[in-house]
Design an enzyme around this catalytic site. Structure first.
Site, mmCIF file in Angstrom:
data_model
loop_
_atom_site.group_PDB
_atom_site.id
_atom_site.type_symbol
_atom_site.label_atom_id
_atom_site.label_comp_id
_atom_site.label_asym_id
_atom_site.label_seq_id
_atom_site.Cartn_x
_atom_site.Cartn_y
_atom_site.Cartn_z
ATOM 1 N N HIS A 164 74.247 -11.250 89.705
ATOM 2 C CA HIS A 164 74.077 -11.358 88.190
ATOM 3 C C HIS A 164 75.746 -10.948 87.593
ATOM 4 O O HIS A 164 76.173 -11.184 86.287
ATOM 5 C CB HIS A 164 73.179 -10.184 88.017
ATOM 6 C CG HIS A 164 73.045 -9.894 86.499
ATOM 7 N ND1 HIS A 164 72.159 -10.500 85.542
ATOM 8 C CD2 HIS A 164 73.791 -9.270 85.391
ATOM 9 C CE1 HIS A 164 72.162 -10.057 84.369
ATOM 10 N NE2 HIS A 164 73.066 -9.190 84.261
ATOM 11 N N GLU A 165 76.265 -9.832 88.067
ATOM 12 C CA GLU A 165 77.672 -9.454 87.550
ATOM 13 C C GLU A 165 78.625 -10.303 88.007
ATOM 14 O O GLU A 165 79.542 -10.469 87.095
ATOM 15 C CB GLU A 165 78.096 -8.095 88.163
ATOM 16 C CG GLU A 165 76.833 -6.801 87.940
ATOM 17 C CD GLU A 165 76.940 -6.586 86.515
ATOM 18 O OE1 GLU A 165 77.914 -7.087 85.641
ATOM 19 O OE2 GLU A 165 75.455 -6.342 85.969
ATOM 20 N N HIS A 168 78.508 -13.037 84.954
ATOM 21 C CA HIS A 168 79.278 -12.311 84.080
ATOM 22 C C HIS A 168 80.631 -12.526 83.797
ATOM 23 O O HIS A 168 81.355 -12.986 82.781
ATOM 24 C CB HIS A 168 78.776 -10.835 83.688
ATOM 25 C CG HIS A 168 77.312 -10.750 83.037
ATOM 26 N ND1 HIS A 168 76.930 -11.072 82.044
ATOM 27 C CD2 HIS A 168 76.584 -9.512 83.337
ATOM 28 C CE1 HIS A 168 76.043 -10.721 81.368
ATOM 29 N NE2 HIS A 168 75.583 -9.794 82.293
ATOM 30 N N GLU A 266 72.531 -12.448 79.078
ATOM 31 C CA GLU A 266 71.844 -11.895 80.102
ATOM 32 C C GLU A 266 70.793 -12.793 80.855
ATOM 33 O O GLU A 266 70.679 -12.990 82.263
ATOM 34 C CB GLU A 266 70.946 -10.748 79.622
ATOM 35 C CG GLU A 266 71.496 -9.849 79.220
ATOM 36 C CD GLU A 266 72.649 -9.068 80.225
ATOM 37 O OE1 GLU A 266 72.363 -8.936 81.276
ATOM 38 O OE2 GLU A 266 73.836 -8.336 79.759
#
EC number: 3.4.24.-
Length: 417
Positions: A164-165, A168, A266
């Site tokens: 997930h990071e 980003h 997100e």
């Protein structure tokens, strides 16, 4: 290399970053103009509103080069030292493979599998379950994970959070969020500075040296015409109100700038994590465990907006920068084919659970089940102690020996038959 989200989203983030930086200069100019209004009133409190406005605009033109240089210096400092500032707030520190082999290997494997430059790895000592990414260029990118997250999540779930990071970082969300933090910091600083200066002038007005001293001047001042008093004292008050309104609006704009951080980022980061790990259930399980447990007490709201989950919500969720965990899980179930185990007990419910298991408050049968011994037999008004009122048969010891009735005579409500 596979795409980490929509290319239009990445381009939009870069455009928004430029717009936010331009907006930073505009907000600083607004604050300088408000400060000039206050300064003109302090210097001369007997002029009209038009005079103050024109003089303040002239002061803004004179001071704009200094203000511009100050903003540029702040941006340069934030560009090179923003990670140190965030680490000072959160307490994050770098870790190596020897210190955290489990976490380091998970992140390295993800980066190698997709040819991604590995960011720095940081650990934050906190029982909260959260993680966030920072950085403005590949040499500055870093992923910070709390110790609580490492303890509560298994390897599959931690890998999903790291994916997930990383998404980003690839989508450019990190740069946009860091720019928003820079804007909120500089405008908040100047806004508080001008507010404190204004408050100090207001408190010193009774001594006769500030803009409001005209209301307490000598008798010669009171002999002036009513029209002069309206054009002087009234003009000063109106200009002060305008200055306060400008300062408040600039501060509010610096806080509302986080609305530029679209909450769709997100959803895209969750989808990117699934693309990296090929495991939607791991991402769903991680979100369910993090839900309601990600609050970082010492972190500012700007830092919380960088995290996987931000439990702090705005007015009616209108200003929240993160969608709810439920909506994110529903999207993964619908589009990635994941399975939702359902929300876990809230932290408050977990705190009450040990109290519910207190032996003093448990019923005897539950205690007996946990201890591995038969439950005590209730007593009644028609039987001997330890004998049930509605069952026949003698009491026996754990070894099977009949107690209190050697002959094995069945018991009735009136005693032995």
């Amino acid at each position: 290399m596979a795409a980490y989200g929509l290319y239009t989203h990445i381009a939009s983030n870069k455009f928004r970053s430029m717009v936010l930086l331009a907006g930073l200069f505009m907000l600083v100019y607004v604050l300088v103009y408000a400060g000039a209004l206050v300064a003109e009133v302090v210097i001369n409190s007997n002029e009209t509103v038009a005079y103050y406005l024109s003089r303040a605009f002239h002061d803004l033109i004179v001071a704009s080069p200094v203000a511009t240089i100050a903003v540029v210096v702040w941006i340069v400092i934030a560009y090179f030292f923003h990670q140190s500032m965030i680490d000072a707030v959160t307490g994050g520190h770098d870790v190596t493979r020897q210190e955290e082999p489990r976490l380091y290997n998970l992140l390295e494997n993800l980066c190698i599998s997709r040819g991604i430059t590995m960011p720095k790895l940081k650990i934050m000592e906190s029982p909260a379950l959260n993680a966030f990414a920072t950085g403005l260029n590949p040499r500055q990118y870093a992923v910070t994970v709390t110790t609580g997250l490492l303890k509560a999540l298994d390897d599959r779930e931690i890998e999903a959070v790291l994916g997930h990071e990383l998404t980003h970082i690839k989508n450019g969300d990190v740069q946009l969020m860091v720019v928003a933090v820079i804007i909120a910091g500089v405008v908040g600083f100047f806004g508080e500075l001008f507010f404190r200066l204004f408050t100090s002038f207001n408190w010193s007005s009774g001594s006769g040296g500030s803009w409001s001293s005209g209301s307490s001047s000598s008798s010669s001042r009171s002999s002036s015409s009513s029209s002069d008093s309206k054009s002087s004292g009234g003009g000063a008050v109106i200009v002060i109100i305008i200055a306060v309104v400008l300062i408040v609006v600039a501060w509010l704009m610096s806080q509302v700038v986080k609305l530029a951080l679209s909450r769709s980022r997100e959803f895209l980061a969750d989808a990117g994590s699934v693309e990296l790990t090929k495991n939607p259930d791991a991402m769903i399980s991680a979100l369910r465990k993090i839900e309601g447990r990600g609050e970082l007490p010492g972190a500012t709201s700007a830092v919380m907006e960088l995290c996987v989950d931000n439990p702090r919500e705005g007015f009616a969720d209108l200003f929240a920068t993160h969608p709810s965990v439920k909506s994110r899980v529903d999207a993964l179930v619908k589009f990635a084919g994941g399975h939702d185990p359902g929300p876990l007990p809230t932290p408050a419910g977990e705190a009450e659970e040990p109290e519910a298991q207190n032996p003093e408050t448990q019923d005897p049968e539950t205690q007996a089940d946990q201890q591995g011994t038969p439950p005590p037999v209730p007593t009644g008004p028609w039987n001997e102690p330890g004998q049930p009122a509605d069952r026949a048969g003698p009491a026996r010891s754990p070894s099977g020996t009949v107690l209190g009735n050697p002959a094995g005579t069945p018991m009735g409500p009136w005693g032995r038959h």
